[in-house]
Design a protein around this motif. Structure first.
Motif, PDB file in Angstrom:
ATOM      1  N   ALA A  67       3.454   0.987  -3.291  1.00  0.00           N
ATOM      2  CA  ALA A  67       4.247  -0.020  -2.766  1.00  0.00           C
ATOM      3  C   ALA A  67       3.937  -0.382  -1.406  1.00  0.00           C
ATOM      4  O   ALA A  67       3.069   0.098  -0.946  1.00  0.00           O
ATOM      5  N   ASP A  68       4.304  -1.763  -1.091  1.00  0.00           N
ATOM      6  CA  ASP A  68       3.656  -2.337   0.202  1.00  0.00           C
ATOM      7  C   ASP A  68       4.780  -3.228   0.569  1.00  0.00           C
ATOM      8  O   ASP A  68       5.212  -4.065  -0.024  1.00  0.00           O
ATOM      9  N   SER A 123       4.236  -6.027   1.966  1.00  0.00           N
ATOM     10  CA  SER A 123       3.470  -7.435   1.518  1.00  0.00           C
ATOM     11  C   SER A 123       3.134  -7.696   0.290  1.00  0.00           C
ATOM     12  O   SER A 123       2.379  -7.010  -0.270  1.00  0.00           O
ATOM     13  N   GLN A 124       3.684  -8.769  -0.454  1.00  0.00           N
ATOM     14  CA  GLN A 124       3.532  -9.169  -1.518  1.00  0.00           C
ATOM     15  C   GLN A 124       2.145  -9.712  -1.788  1.00  0.00           C
ATOM     16  O   GLN A 124       1.450  -9.659  -2.809  1.00  0.00           O
ATOM     17  N   GLU A 125       1.726 -10.328  -0.844  1.00  0.00           N
ATOM     18  CA  GLU A 125       0.357 -10.816  -0.674  1.00  0.00           C
ATOM     19  C   GLU A 125      -0.865  -9.914  -0.794  1.00  0.00           C
ATOM     20  O   GLU A 125      -1.791  -9.781  -1.429  1.00  0.00           O
ATOM     21  N   LEU A 156      -0.210  -6.800  -2.198  1.00  0.00           N
ATOM     22  CA  LEU A 156      -0.333  -6.403  -3.569  1.00  0.00           C
ATOM     23  C   LEU A 156      -0.988  -7.211  -4.583  1.00  0.00           C
ATOM     24  O   LEU A 156      -1.669  -6.695  -5.562  1.00  0.00           O
ATOM     25  N   ASP A 157      -0.843  -8.668  -4.477  1.00  0.00           N
ATOM     26  CA  ASP A 157      -1.486  -9.520  -5.131  1.00  0.00           C
ATOM     27  C   ASP A 157      -3.004  -9.281  -5.044  1.00  0.00           C
ATOM     28  O   ASP A 157      -3.763  -9.402  -5.907  1.00  0.00           O
ATOM     29  N   THR A 176       2.763  -1.003  -9.065  1.00  0.00           N
ATOM     30  CA  THR A 176       2.954  -1.651  -7.956  1.00  0.00           C
ATOM     31  C   THR A 176       4.236  -2.143  -7.905  1.00  0.00           C
ATOM     32  O   THR A 176       4.752  -2.726  -8.897  1.00  0.00           O
ATOM     33  N   PHE A 177       5.034  -2.102  -6.689  1.00  0.00           N
ATOM     34  CA  PHE A 177       6.181  -2.836  -6.395  1.00  0.00           C
ATOM     35  C   PHE A 177       6.207  -2.920  -4.880  1.00  0.00           C
ATOM     36  O   PHE A 177       5.580  -2.284  -4.004  1.00  0.00           O
ATOM     37  N   GLN A 178       6.846  -4.045  -4.382  1.00  0.00           N
ATOM     38  CA  GLN A 178       7.039  -4.512  -3.076  1.00  0.00           C
ATOM     39  C   GLN A 178       8.346  -3.576  -2.556  1.00  0.00           C
ATOM     40  O   GLN A 178       9.412  -3.565  -2.918  1.00  0.00           O
ATOM     41  N   SER A 179       7.996  -3.003  -1.318  1.00  0.00           N
ATOM     42  CA  SER A 179       9.124  -2.214  -1.050  1.00  0.00           C
ATOM     43  C   SER A 179       8.942  -1.984   0.725  1.00  0.00           C
ATOM     44  O   SER A 179       7.797  -1.892   1.295  1.00  0.00           O
TER      45      SER A 179
END
Length: 227
Positions: A86-87, A89-91, A93-94, A110-113
């Motif tokens: 998780a991170d 920043s969605q950017e 993760l992308d 993965t997931f945003q968190s």
């Protein structure tokens, strides 16, 4: 759940932006091939493997914040390990989705968190693996908020990276900063204070592994959740 300390969101987002910039520069730079660099990378892998072994080779690991997923190939070395990442920043993760090969990506979910409000239930993972953010958090209130959330989500252990005071490199670090009339750029943790924070948050210290004992700043702590 208690309210977040002031500015935790800003802290995370600024860290994510800084990490993204640093990683972008690293991607554009030529791959270092010096012997010293290769030895340092080999030692880092050995160092992390030692911490994972000390943590009991956890089967379900949460890498948070994961940044560019630098340690995913190493975490994936154990065939039966499930990796969550998780991170904030969605950017980022992308970016991970195109930076790693399919053999690694198929092992990672993965997931945003946020580290302060992790989108998982209590006792959700065996181990939280935090190699990035904690070592940059100067405010003890923010560190305690992170540790308490880690305590909620981990059912067993936490692995944390930070820079310790009292080492040869700490003295050299301060001397160079003083010569340049600058503040010490890294946070150098006092052993008694940070270990006290671990215990206050409900962890016992399983052990630690120094990158280069007595010399280098970097240390990995392995913590176990008190029941």
């Amino acid at each position: 759940m208690s309210a977040q300390p002031p500015s935790t969101v800003e802290l995370e987002l600024e860290f994510a932006r800084q990490h993204a910039r640093e990683h972008a520069r690293a991607c554009l730079a030529p791959c270092p091939d010096s012997l010293a660099r290769r030895l340092a990378l080999a030692r880092e892998k050995q160092w992390v493997r030692q911490a994972l072994k000390l943590a009991g080779e956890p089967g379900l690991v949460l890498d948070l914040p994961c940044g560019a997923g630098r340690f995913w190939p190493l975490l994936a070395e154990r065939g039966n390990r499930v990796i969550l990442a998780a991170d904030p920043s969605q950017e980022m993760l992308d970016h991970c989705a195109v930076h790693h090969g399919d053999d690694v990506l198929m092992r990672v979910r993965t997931f945003q968190s946020s580290v302060f409000t992790i989108g998982l239930p209590e006792n959700a993972v065996d181990c939280i693996f935090c190699m990035q953010l904690f070592q940059y958090v100067s405010d003890s209130r923010h560190r305690m908020a992170m540790l308490r959330e880690f305590h909620r989500v981990s059912r067993d252990t936490v692995i944390l990276s930070l820079c310790m005071d009292g080492k040869v490199m700490a003295w050299r670090h301060r001397r160079l900063a003083q010569a340049a009339s600058q503040e010490v750029p890294r946070i150098l943790f006092d052993k008694a204070q940070v270990e006290g924070e671990f215990r206050e948050a409900g962890f016992e210290i399983v052990g630690h592994r120094d990158f280069l004992p007595g010399y280098a700043l970097r240390r990995l702590y392995v913590l176990r959740k008190n029941t």
